[in-house]
Write a protein that holds these residues in place. Sequence first.
Motif, PDB file in Angstrom:
ATOM      1  N   GLN A 118       0.906  -1.222  -0.016  1.00  0.00           N
ATOM      2  CA  GLN A 118      -0.088  -0.066  -0.067  1.00  0.00           C
ATOM      3  C   GLN A 118       1.036   1.308  -0.013  1.00  0.00           C
ATOM      4  N   ALA A 119       2.257   1.187   0.480  1.00  0.00           N
ATOM      5  CA  ALA A 119       2.925   2.347   0.759  1.00  0.00           C
ATOM      6  C   ALA A 119       3.531   2.291  -0.774  1.00  0.00           C
ATOM      7  N   ALA A 120       3.970   1.436  -1.267  1.00  0.00           N
ATOM      8  CA  ALA A 120       4.575   1.446  -2.695  1.00  0.00           C
ATOM      9  C   ALA A 120       3.709   1.963  -3.712  1.00  0.00           C
ATOM     10  N   LEU A 121       2.230   1.555  -3.513  1.00  0.00           N
ATOM     11  CA  LEU A 121       1.241   2.291  -4.560  1.00  0.00           C
ATOM     12  C   LEU A 121       1.101   3.843  -4.336  1.00  0.00           C
ATOM     13  N   ALA A 122       1.293   4.112  -3.200  1.00  0.00           N
ATOM     14  CA  ALA A 122       1.094   5.664  -2.754  1.00  0.00           C
ATOM     15  C   ALA A 122       2.557   6.437  -3.230  1.00  0.00           C
ATOM     16  N   PHE A 123       3.596   5.793  -3.148  1.00  0.00           N
ATOM     17  CA  PHE A 123       4.723   6.380  -3.701  1.00  0.00           C
ATOM     18  C   PHE A 123       4.654   6.524  -5.136  1.00  0.00           C
ATOM     19  N   GLU A 124       4.045   5.546  -5.717  1.00  0.00           N
ATOM     20  CA  GLU A 124       3.654   5.572  -7.323  1.00  0.00           C
ATOM     21  C   GLU A 124       2.810   6.906  -7.717  1.00  0.00           C
ATOM     22  N   ILE A 125       1.703   6.779  -6.947  1.00  0.00           N
ATOM     23  CA  ILE A 125       0.905   8.116  -7.277  1.00  0.00           C
ATOM     24  C   ILE A 125       1.507   9.261  -7.233  1.00  0.00           C
ATOM     25  N   TRP A 126       2.407   9.580  -6.094  1.00  0.00           N
ATOM     26  CA  TRP A 126       3.098  10.796  -5.867  1.00  0.00           C
ATOM     27  C   TRP A 126       3.936  11.243  -6.927  1.00  0.00           C
ATOM     28  N   THR A 127       5.075  10.116  -7.287  1.00  0.00           N
ATOM     29  CA  THR A 127       6.262  10.300  -7.810  1.00  0.00           C
ATOM     30  C   THR A 127       5.932  10.191  -9.264  1.00  0.00           C
ATOM     31  N   GLY A 128       4.978   9.211  -9.666  1.00  0.00           N
ATOM     32  CA  GLY A 128       4.866   8.792 -11.116  1.00  0.00           C
ATOM     33  C   GLY A 128       5.965   7.978 -11.511  1.00  0.00           C
ATOM     34  N   LYS A 129       6.861   7.369 -10.613  1.00  0.00           N
ATOM     35  CA  LYS A 129       7.662   6.543 -10.916  1.00  0.00           C
ATOM     36  C   LYS A 129       7.472   5.187 -10.263  1.00  0.00           C
ATOM     37  N   PRO A 130       8.078   4.044 -10.942  1.00  0.00           N
ATOM     38  CA  PRO A 130       7.961   2.672 -10.228  1.00  0.00           C
ATOM     39  C   PRO A 130       8.555   2.496  -8.870  1.00  0.00           C
ATOM     40  N   ALA A 131       7.956   2.172  -7.731  1.00  0.00           N
ATOM     41  CA  ALA A 131       8.336   1.955  -6.582  1.00  0.00           C
ATOM     42  C   ALA A 131       9.354   1.073  -6.348  1.00  0.00           C
ATOM     43  N   PRO A 132      10.378   0.894  -5.422  1.00  0.00           N
ATOM     44  CA  PRO A 132      11.553   0.177  -5.492  1.00  0.00           C
ATOM     45  C   PRO A 132      10.864  -0.813  -4.212  1.00  0.00           C
ATOM     46  N   ARG A 133      10.045  -1.728  -4.910  1.00  0.00           N
ATOM     47  CA  ARG A 133       9.008  -2.606  -3.806  1.00  0.00           C
ATOM     48  C   ARG A 133      10.237  -3.314  -2.826  1.00  0.00           C
ATOM     49  N   GLU A 134      11.204  -3.937  -2.959  1.00  0.00           N
ATOM     50  CA  GLU A 134      12.110  -4.602  -2.031  1.00  0.00           C
ATOM     51  C   GLU A 134      12.323  -3.771  -1.023  1.00  0.00           C
ATOM     52  N   ILE A 135      12.660  -2.556  -1.467  1.00  0.00           N
ATOM     53  CA  ILE A 135      13.379  -1.507  -0.203  1.00  0.00           C
ATOM     54  C   ILE A 135      12.086  -1.334   0.608  1.00  0.00           C
ATOM     55  N   PHE A 136      10.779  -1.263   0.190  1.00  0.00           N
ATOM     56  CA  PHE A 136       9.681  -0.997   1.148  1.00  0.00           C
ATOM     57  C   PHE A 136       9.691  -2.085   2.123  1.00  0.00           C
ATOM     58  N   ARG A 137       9.570  -3.350   1.410  1.00  0.00           N
ATOM     59  CA  ARG A 137       9.374  -4.320   2.355  1.00  0.00           C
ATOM     60  C   ARG A 137      10.537  -4.861   3.321  1.00  0.00           C
ATOM     61  N   GLN A 138      11.694  -4.495   2.919  1.00  0.00           N
ATOM     62  CA  GLN A 138      12.805  -4.641   3.820  1.00  0.00           C
ATOM     63  C   GLN A 138      12.985  -3.621   5.010  1.00  0.00           C
ATOM     64  N   ALA A 139      12.736  -2.304   4.606  1.00  0.00           N
ATOM     65  CA  ALA A 139      12.544  -1.263   5.654  1.00  0.00           C
ATOM     66  C   ALA A 139      11.554  -1.655   6.618  1.00  0.00           C
ATOM     67  N   ALA A 140      10.620  -2.284   5.987  1.00  0.00           N
ATOM     68  CA  ALA A 140       9.153  -2.536   7.140  1.00  0.00           C
ATOM     69  C   ALA A 140       9.805  -3.753   8.104  1.00  0.00           C
ATOM     70  N   VAL A 141      10.381  -4.755   7.495  1.00  0.00           N
ATOM     71  CA  VAL A 141      10.947  -5.836   8.277  1.00  0.00           C
ATOM     72  C   VAL A 141      11.784  -5.480   8.932  1.00  0.00           C
ATOM     73  N   GLU A 142      12.736  -4.703   8.803  1.00  0.00           N
ATOM     74  CA  GLU A 142      14.021  -4.812   9.635  1.00  0.00           C
ATOM     75  C   GLU A 142      13.505  -4.028  11.154  1.00  0.00           C
ATOM     76  N   ARG A 143      12.305  -3.190  11.138  1.00  0.00           N
ATOM     77  CA  ARG A 143      11.903  -2.580  12.232  1.00  0.00           C
ATOM     78  C   ARG A 143      10.812  -3.242  13.120  1.00  0.00           C
ATOM     79  N   THR A 144      10.480  -4.287  12.543  1.00  0.00           N
ATOM     80  CA  THR A 144       9.342  -5.135  13.147  1.00  0.00           C
ATOM     81  C   THR A 144       9.723  -6.065  14.372  1.00  0.00           C
ATOM     82  N   VAL A 145       8.922  -6.043  15.324  1.00  0.00           N
ATOM     83  CA  VAL A 145       9.294  -6.794  16.603  1.00  0.00           C
ATOM     84  C   VAL A 145       9.039  -8.324  16.339  1.00  0.00           C
ATOM     85  N   LEU A 146       9.966  -9.119  16.606  1.00  0.00           N
ATOM     86  CA  LEU A 146       9.712 -10.516  16.045  1.00  0.00           C
ATOM     87  C   LEU A 146       8.920 -11.206  17.313  1.00  0.00           C
TER      88      LEU A 146
END
Length: 290
Positions: A262-290
Amino acid sequence: MMNSRSESFRLGLIGWPLVHSLSPLMHNAALKAAGLPGEYRLYPVQPLPEGEASLRDLLGEMKVGSIQGLNVTIPHKQNILNLVDLLSPAANAIGAVNTISVQNGLLTGDNTDWLGFLSDLDNQLPDSNSEKINRAVVLGAGGSARAVVYALQQIGWQVNISARRLEQSEKLATDFSSVGHPVSAWPLSQYAELSETTLIVNTTPVGMFPDTTSSPWPADLPFPKQAFLYDLIYNPIETALMKSARSAGLSAANGLGMLAEQAALAFEIWTGKPAPREIFRQAAVERTVL
Ligand code: NAP
C-alpha cells in the motif's frame, strides 16, 4: 507528481498519535533508493474537532504545492472524505482515504489499502483470481475490513463478515451488497459454509503487540482444512492466530506484504515512478518486533 515549484518531495503521514509508524522508514529509504530528493515525515494531528485547523492547514499546503503527498491513518481516514476535491472510486466505495495527491491545485483522495491487500494476496495465493467459487471469512468489521471486502469483491469472492458486534457486520454487508456481490454477516458459529471457506482474513487488532497471546479465532472451533489464513497484523511477524492455523496444517501470511504494497502504491501515485518494492519491504521487516 512533483510540482514545478518544488525542488524536492515533501511527503508525510497524518494521524494520531503516530508512535510506531513504519511509513517514514519505508518512504525515506525508497526516495533514497530511487534517487529522488525529499523527505517523508509524520504530521501528528489530533482527533477532530481539536485537529481541524491543522488538518486544513496541511491540505492548504498541498494545494499550493509545498507538500506533494500525504498518507492518512487513524483517526482521520474518514474525516478526509469531505475535505478533498475528488475521490477515487475505491476511496468512495470503501469510505476511507489513506493517500492524498494534488494536481493543478485539486486534491484527490485515494485508497491504496485494498490494492495493497489484493497484490499481496496474489503473491501468497496465486490462484486467488481464478474462476472457481472462492469463499472468504473476514474477521472484524472496521476500516481495514472495508478495504478487504472491497478488494475481494473486485475478484468475485463470496465474503462472510464475522465481527464481535453483529450490527456492525450487518451494516458492512449491506453497504457492500448494494454495490457488488452479496456479502453475508454470520457469526463464525452459525456460518453454514465455514467448512468450504478457502480464505480467512483477520482485520481485528487481536494478537497485535503487546497482546501477542490473544487470537480472534475461538479455541474450540476447527479451522476449515483447505483455508489460507491472512492476518493483517505484522507485529509480531507470526501471530498466535497464524501459529494455531499453521499447527492445524493451514498456510498463513502476515500483513507486512500489504503494508509495503500500500505504501509502494502511494509512492507511485506521488512520484509517477515505479516504486522500489523490495526496499519498502526490507525497511518494514527490519523494524518489526519478532
Ligand atoms: P478498526 O477500524 O478499529 O477495526 C477493528 C475491528 O476489530 C472492529 O470491527 C473491532 O470491533 C474489532 N475488534 C477490536 N478489538 C476486538 C476484540 N478484542 N475482539 C474482537 N474484535 C475486535 O481498525 P483497523 O484500522 O481496521 O485495523 C485493524 C488491524 O489491522 C490493526 O491491527 C491494524 O494494524 C491492521 N492493519 C494492517 C494493515 C496492513 O497494511 N497490514 C492495514 C490496515 C490495518 P469493535 O468495533 O466492536 O471494536
